[in-house]
Design a protein around this motif. Structure first.
Motif, PDB file in Angstrom:
ATOM      1  N   HIS A 282       0.864  -1.189   0.000  1.00  0.00           N
ATOM      2  CA  HIS A 282       0.000   0.000   0.000  1.00  0.00           C
ATOM      3  C   HIS A 282       0.895   1.232   0.000  1.00  0.00           C
ATOM      4  CE1 HIS A 282      -4.094  -1.688   1.102  1.00  0.00           C
ATOM      5  NE2 HIS A 282      -3.311  -2.728   1.364  1.00  0.00           N
ATOM      6  N   ASN A 283       0.255   2.392  -0.087  1.00  0.00           N
ATOM      7  CA  ASN A 283       1.003   3.646  -0.060  1.00  0.00           C
ATOM      8  C   ASN A 283       1.091   4.243   1.341  1.00  0.00           C
ATOM      9  OD1 ASN A 283       1.369   3.605  -2.889  1.00  0.00           O
ATOM     10  ND2 ASN A 283      -0.727   4.342  -3.153  1.00  0.00           N
ATOM     11  N   ALA A 284       0.807   3.438   2.356  1.00  0.00           N
ATOM     12  CA  ALA A 284       0.838   3.917   3.742  1.00  0.00           C
ATOM     13  C   ALA A 284       1.029   2.713   4.662  1.00  0.00           C
ATOM     14  CB  ALA A 284      -0.463   4.650   4.069  1.00  0.00           C
ATOM     15  N   ASP A 285       0.976   2.959   5.975  1.00  0.00           N
ATOM     16  CA  ASP A 285       1.085   1.865   6.951  1.00  0.00           C
ATOM     17  C   ASP A 285       0.009   0.818   6.693  1.00  0.00           C
ATOM     18  OD1 ASP A 285       2.842   3.681   7.982  1.00  0.00           O
ATOM     19  OD2 ASP A 285       1.846   3.911   9.921  1.00  0.00           O
ATOM     20  N   LEU A 286       0.353  -0.450   6.895  1.00  0.00           N
ATOM     21  CA  LEU A 286      -0.636  -1.531   6.827  1.00  0.00           C
ATOM     22  C   LEU A 286      -1.084  -1.877   8.243  1.00  0.00           C
ATOM     23  CD1 LEU A 286       0.775  -1.799   3.981  1.00  0.00           C
ATOM     24  CD2 LEU A 286       0.121  -4.197   4.091  1.00  0.00           C
ATOM     25  N   HIS A 287      -2.393  -1.988   8.435  1.00  0.00           N
ATOM     26  CA  HIS A 287      -2.938  -2.245   9.768  1.00  0.00           C
ATOM     27  C   HIS A 287      -3.417  -3.676   9.965  1.00  0.00           C
ATOM     28  CE1 HIS A 287      -3.964   2.311  10.243  1.00  0.00           C
ATOM     29  NE2 HIS A 287      -2.718   2.028  10.593  1.00  0.00           N
ATOM     30  N   CYS A 288      -3.817  -4.348   8.889  1.00  0.00           N
ATOM     31  CA  CYS A 288      -4.466  -5.647   9.067  1.00  0.00           C
ATOM     32  C   CYS A 288      -4.278  -6.538   7.847  1.00  0.00           C
ATOM     33  CB  CYS A 288      -5.958  -5.461   9.371  1.00  0.00           C
ATOM     34  SG  CYS A 288      -6.787  -4.277   8.268  1.00  0.00           S
ATOM     35  N   VAL A 289      -4.390  -7.864   8.102  1.00  0.00           N
ATOM     36  CA  VAL A 289      -4.220  -8.854   7.032  1.00  0.00           C
ATOM     37  C   VAL A 289      -5.074 -10.075   7.356  1.00  0.00           C
ATOM     38  CG1 VAL A 289      -2.199  -9.955   8.126  1.00  0.00           C
ATOM     39  CG2 VAL A 289      -2.480 -10.097   5.642  1.00  0.00           C
ATOM     40  N   ASP A 290      -5.595 -10.735   6.312  1.00  0.00           N
ATOM     41  CA  ASP A 290      -6.303 -12.003   6.530  1.00  0.00           C
ATOM     42  C   ASP A 290      -6.109 -12.906   5.321  1.00  0.00           C
ATOM     43  OD1 ASP A 290      -7.749 -13.749   8.130  1.00  0.00           O
ATOM     44  OD2 ASP A 290      -9.681 -13.181   7.281  1.00  0.00           O
ATOM     45  N   TRP A 291      -6.097 -14.216   5.591  1.00  0.00           N
ATOM     46  CA  TRP A 291      -5.813 -15.228   4.569  1.00  0.00           C
ATOM     47  C   TRP A 291      -7.098 -16.006   4.301  1.00  0.00           C
ATOM     48  CZ3 TRP A 291      -0.106 -16.872   4.696  1.00  0.00           C
ATOM     49  CH2 TRP A 291       0.255 -17.516   3.512  1.00  0.00           C
ATOM     50  N   ASN A 292      -7.467 -16.149   3.030  1.00  0.00           N
ATOM     51  CA  ASN A 292      -8.732 -16.801   2.674  1.00  0.00           C
ATOM     52  C   ASN A 292      -8.764 -18.251   3.155  1.00  0.00           C
ATOM     53  OD1 ASN A 292     -10.860 -18.154   1.150  1.00  0.00           O
ATOM     54  ND2 ASN A 292     -10.922 -16.333  -0.130  1.00  0.00           N
ATOM     55  N   PRO A 293      -9.763 -18.642   3.975  1.00  0.00           N
ATOM     56  CA  PRO A 293      -9.807 -20.005   4.508  1.00  0.00           C
ATOM     57  C   PRO A 293     -10.196 -21.060   3.480  1.00  0.00           C
ATOM     58  CG  PRO A 293     -11.736 -18.767   5.238  1.00  0.00           C
ATOM     59  CD  PRO A 293     -10.855 -17.803   4.500  1.00  0.00           C
ATOM     60  N   PHE A 294     -10.744 -20.635   2.333  1.00  0.00           N
ATOM     61  CA  PHE A 294     -11.161 -21.576   1.292  1.00  0.00           C
ATOM     62  C   PHE A 294     -10.124 -21.701   0.177  1.00  0.00           C
ATOM     63  CE2 PHE A 294     -15.043 -19.968   3.226  1.00  0.00           C
ATOM     64  CZ  PHE A 294     -15.751 -21.129   3.467  1.00  0.00           C
ATOM     65  N   ASP A 295      -9.494 -20.588  -0.173  1.00  0.00           N
ATOM     66  CA  ASP A 295      -8.509 -20.577  -1.252  1.00  0.00           C
ATOM     67  C   ASP A 295      -7.255 -19.874  -0.735  1.00  0.00           C
ATOM     68  OD1 ASP A 295      -6.938 -20.194  -3.487  1.00  0.00           O
ATOM     69  OD2 ASP A 295      -8.624 -19.734  -4.817  1.00  0.00           O
ATOM     70  N   GLU A 296      -6.224 -20.666  -0.439  1.00  0.00           N
ATOM     71  CA  GLU A 296      -5.035 -20.119   0.223  1.00  0.00           C
ATOM     72  C   GLU A 296      -4.187 -19.231  -0.685  1.00  0.00           C
ATOM     73  OE1 GLU A 296      -1.830 -23.501   0.527  1.00  0.00           O
ATOM     74  OE2 GLU A 296      -3.805 -24.355   0.922  1.00  0.00           O
ATOM     75  N   ASN A 297      -4.649 -18.991  -1.911  1.00  0.00           N
ATOM     76  CA  ASN A 297      -3.920 -18.074  -2.788  1.00  0.00           C
ATOM     77  C   ASN A 297      -4.259 -16.613  -2.502  1.00  0.00           C
ATOM     78  OD1 ASN A 297      -2.419 -19.936  -4.467  1.00  0.00           O
ATOM     79  ND2 ASN A 297      -4.414 -20.588  -5.252  1.00  0.00           N
ATOM     80  N   TYR A 298      -5.410 -16.366  -1.861  1.00  0.00           N
ATOM     81  CA  TYR A 298      -5.878 -14.988  -1.707  1.00  0.00           C
ATOM     82  C   TYR A 298      -5.643 -14.445  -0.304  1.00  0.00           C
ATOM     83  CZ  TYR A 298      -8.060 -15.645  -6.254  1.00  0.00           C
ATOM     84  OH  TYR A 298      -8.264 -15.885  -7.584  1.00  0.00           O
ATOM     85  N   ILE A 299      -5.040 -13.255  -0.265  1.00  0.00           N
ATOM     86  CA  ILE A 299      -4.723 -12.571   0.993  1.00  0.00           C
ATOM     87  C   ILE A 299      -5.253 -11.145   0.921  1.00  0.00           C
ATOM     88  CG2 ILE A 299      -2.829 -11.698   2.446  1.00  0.00           C
ATOM     89  CD1 ILE A 299      -1.163 -14.113   1.445  1.00  0.00           C
ATOM     90  N   LEU A 300      -5.917 -10.702   1.993  1.00  0.00           N
ATOM     91  CA  LEU A 300      -6.434  -9.336   2.087  1.00  0.00           C
ATOM     92  C   LEU A 300      -5.539  -8.490   2.971  1.00  0.00           C
ATOM     93  CD1 LEU A 300     -10.219  -9.979   2.826  1.00  0.00           C
ATOM     94  CD2 LEU A 300      -9.293  -9.101   0.674  1.00  0.00           C
ATOM     95  N   THR A 301      -5.374  -7.213   2.609  1.00  0.00           N
ATOM     96  CA  THR A 301      -4.662  -6.272   3.471  1.00  0.00           C
ATOM     97  C   THR A 301      -5.484  -4.989   3.593  1.00  0.00           C
ATOM     98  OG1 THR A 301      -3.434  -5.403   1.568  1.00  0.00           O
ATOM     99  CG2 THR A 301      -2.356  -7.120   2.881  1.00  0.00           C
ATOM    100  N   GLY A 302      -5.414  -4.353   4.765  1.00  0.00           N
ATOM    101  CA  GLY A 302      -6.090  -3.074   4.986  1.00  0.00           C
ATOM    102  C   GLY A 302      -5.082  -2.057   5.472  1.00  0.00           C
ATOM    103  N   SER A 303      -5.276  -0.780   5.080  1.00  0.00           N
ATOM    104  CA  SER A 303      -4.218   0.203   5.292  1.00  0.00           C
ATOM    105  C   SER A 303      -4.745   1.558   5.752  1.00  0.00           C
ATOM    106  CB  SER A 303      -3.435   0.376   3.976  1.00  0.00           C
ATOM    107  OG  SER A 303      -2.597   1.496   3.998  1.00  0.00           O
ATOM    108  N   ALA A 304      -3.799   2.386   6.223  1.00  0.00           N
ATOM    109  CA  ALA A 304      -4.086   3.781   6.570  1.00  0.00           C
ATOM    110  C   ALA A 304      -4.458   4.599   5.337  1.00  0.00           C
ATOM    111  CB  ALA A 304      -2.881   4.404   7.262  1.00  0.00           C
ATOM    112  N   ASP A 305      -4.236   4.035   4.122  1.00  0.00           N
ATOM    113  CA  ASP A 305      -4.620   4.756   2.896  1.00  0.00           C
ATOM    114  C   ASP A 305      -6.105   4.570   2.564  1.00  0.00           C
ATOM    115  OD1 ASP A 305      -4.873   2.211   1.808  1.00  0.00           O
ATOM    116  OD2 ASP A 305      -3.159   2.381   0.449  1.00  0.00           O
ATOM    117  N   SER A 306      -6.874   3.954   3.500  1.00  0.00           N
ATOM    118  CA  SER A 306      -8.336   3.794   3.397  1.00  0.00           C
ATOM    119  C   SER A 306      -8.772   2.693   2.429  1.00  0.00           C
ATOM    120  CB  SER A 306      -9.039   5.106   2.993  1.00  0.00           C
ATOM    121  OG  SER A 306      -8.638   6.147   3.834  1.00  0.00           O
TER     122      SER A 306
END
Length: 456
Positions: A282-306
């Protein structure tokens, strides 16, 4: 505190949301918190009945020092789908406690509780983060109930996990496969522990009122809480690690995000260096992450950039290259929490400092017609906005026992000068069920109304 104009805009938006509650929700419970809770997690289910289920809920009380900080175990009544009357769910008092949430036990926590995570194998055992380098492990069933008064000595944790050299305050995860705990801290490291050797399984008494799976307990020792050293320390971040997550199908693979804007994937089998490092996730600090429980290829990230970003690990390379599969842009402030749905492989939620909890379906991105959120400028993939909080939504958790049921908490210090709000809610199934099904049901309802009207 907010300015008057800003607060009146928040109040107006909230009043509008409340009028829509009977239409948008199958069920909603609103519970006023005297002290804000920075974390909320579902515990084990206790009982199933005809119209509602009873379940443990883990919360905290972040106090001003006039009374101790606490870890709270509550019993919740979860009303089953299509049971609650529409007029009942919208008639709640914001300043009142909900009859559906009852405090069961209080643990006096040494320091404020920043994060709570339950062990999936034994979900009456929880890990907590506070303002210290240690991770604390609690068997909430065997811990004594305490009265939180000024001067009371803190409860004694069942285990203390050591390994960080500086405070580790937020990044905390437990492994779905093994009783492993993962943490990140200000020392820029990710630390892994196994607590397998400290858990003993005893035969459960079927007549006891304890939750299922609570036969396992922490091995007790006299004197101080036993400490556990790390199984591995992983170095690759250049700033505070803000969140960590295990790969759902492996106890040896995990990921982390931090204030250095990096997303790092690790594999404990290959050493303590990053397996893959995305330098500018991201273009700012990263606050959170989660890994898809059904398909381990997909990862989510959330950031201070909204924004929320979804990465496909097949597209990531060890030289730091990798762009997200999609950017989800529906928040107006820093994203604080992201979590995949435990029931649907393409659905996830995100909460932010803007007081909104968004529900997304990435499968809908790019499709011409999207159900759910109907506004013309709705971001792609967004199909539901929970706007019941009037301040930053610091945490939420999907319920694995009750589909589409979510608990969320807000820290209301900016809007009301203190306290917090806990809400347990389930959107109407007319919003997410297949369109043909919904139209058929509404058609049937319409014919029923016409028949009744013709008879009167």
């Amino acid at each position: 505190m907010r300015g008057k104009n800003q607060q009146s805009a928040v109040d107006e938006k909230y009043a509008q949301w409340k009028t829509l509650v009977p239409v948008l929700y199958d069920w909603l419970a609103n519970h006023n918190l005297v002290w804000p809770s920075l974390s909320c997690r579902w515990g084990p289910q206790l009982e199933q009945a005809t119209y509602k289920n009873r379940q443990r809920l883990y919360l905290s009380e972040q106090t001003d020092g006039s009374v101790p900080n606490t870890l709270v175990i509550a019993n919740c009544e979860i009303v089953k789908p299509r049971v609650a009357a529409a007029e009942h769910i919208s008639q709640f008092n914001e300043e009142a406690r909900s009859p559906f949430v009852k405090k069961y036990k209080t643990i006096i926590h040494p320091g404020e509780v920043n994060r709570i995570r339950e062990l999936p194998q034994h979900n009456h055992i929880v890990a907590t983060h506070t303002d210290s380098p240690d991770v604390l492990i609690w068997d909430v069933e065997s811990q004594p109930n305490r009265h939180a008064v000024l001067g009371a000595t803190p409860s004694r944790p069942d285990l203390v996990l050591t390994g960080h050299k500086e405070n580790a305050e937020f990044a905390l995860a437990t492994c779905p496969k093994e009783p492993y705990v993962l943490s990140g801290g200000k020392d820029t490291t990710v630390v892994l522990w196994s607590i397998q050797d400290h858990i003993t399984t005893t035969a459960s008494d079927p007549s006891s009122n304890k939750p299922q799976g609570s036969a396992a307990t922490i091995v007790k020792q006299n004197g101080e809480s036993p400490s556990v050293g790390p199984r591995g320390i992983f170095q690759g971040h250049e700033d505070t690690v803000e969140d960590v997550q295990f790969c759902p199908k492996s106890s040896q693979e995990f990921c982390s995000v931090g204030d250095d804007s990096c997303l790092i994937l690790w594999d404990a089998r290959t050493g303590s260096d990053p397996a893959i490092k995305v330098e500018k996730a991201h273009n700012a600090d990263l606050h959170c992450v989660d890994w898809n429980p059904f398909d381990e290829n997909y990862i989510l990230t959330g950031s201070a950039d909204s924004t929320v970003r979804m990465f496909d690990r097949r597209n990531l390379t060890s030289d730091g290259v990798g762009s997200p599969v999609h950017k989800f842009e529906g928040h107006k402030a820093a994203v604080l929490c992201v979590q995949w749905s435990p029931d649907n492989p393409t659905v996830f939620g995100s909460s932010a400092e803007d007081g909104v909890l968004n529900i997304w379906d990435y499968e809908k991105v790019g499709k011409k017609k999207e159900r759910g959120v109907r506004t013309p400028n709705a971001p792609p993939g967004l199909f539901f906005q929970h706007a019941g909080h009037r301040d930053k939504v610091v945490d939420f958790h999907w319920n694995t026992y009750d589909s589409w049921t979510i608990v969320s908490v807000s820290d209301d210090c900016d809007s009301s000068g203190g306290g917090g709000t806990l809400q347990i809610w389930r959107m109407s199934d007319l919003i997410y069920r297949p369109e043909e099904e919904v139209l058929a049901e509404l058609e049937e309802f319409k014919s029923h109304v016409v028949t009744c009207a013709s008879k009167s």
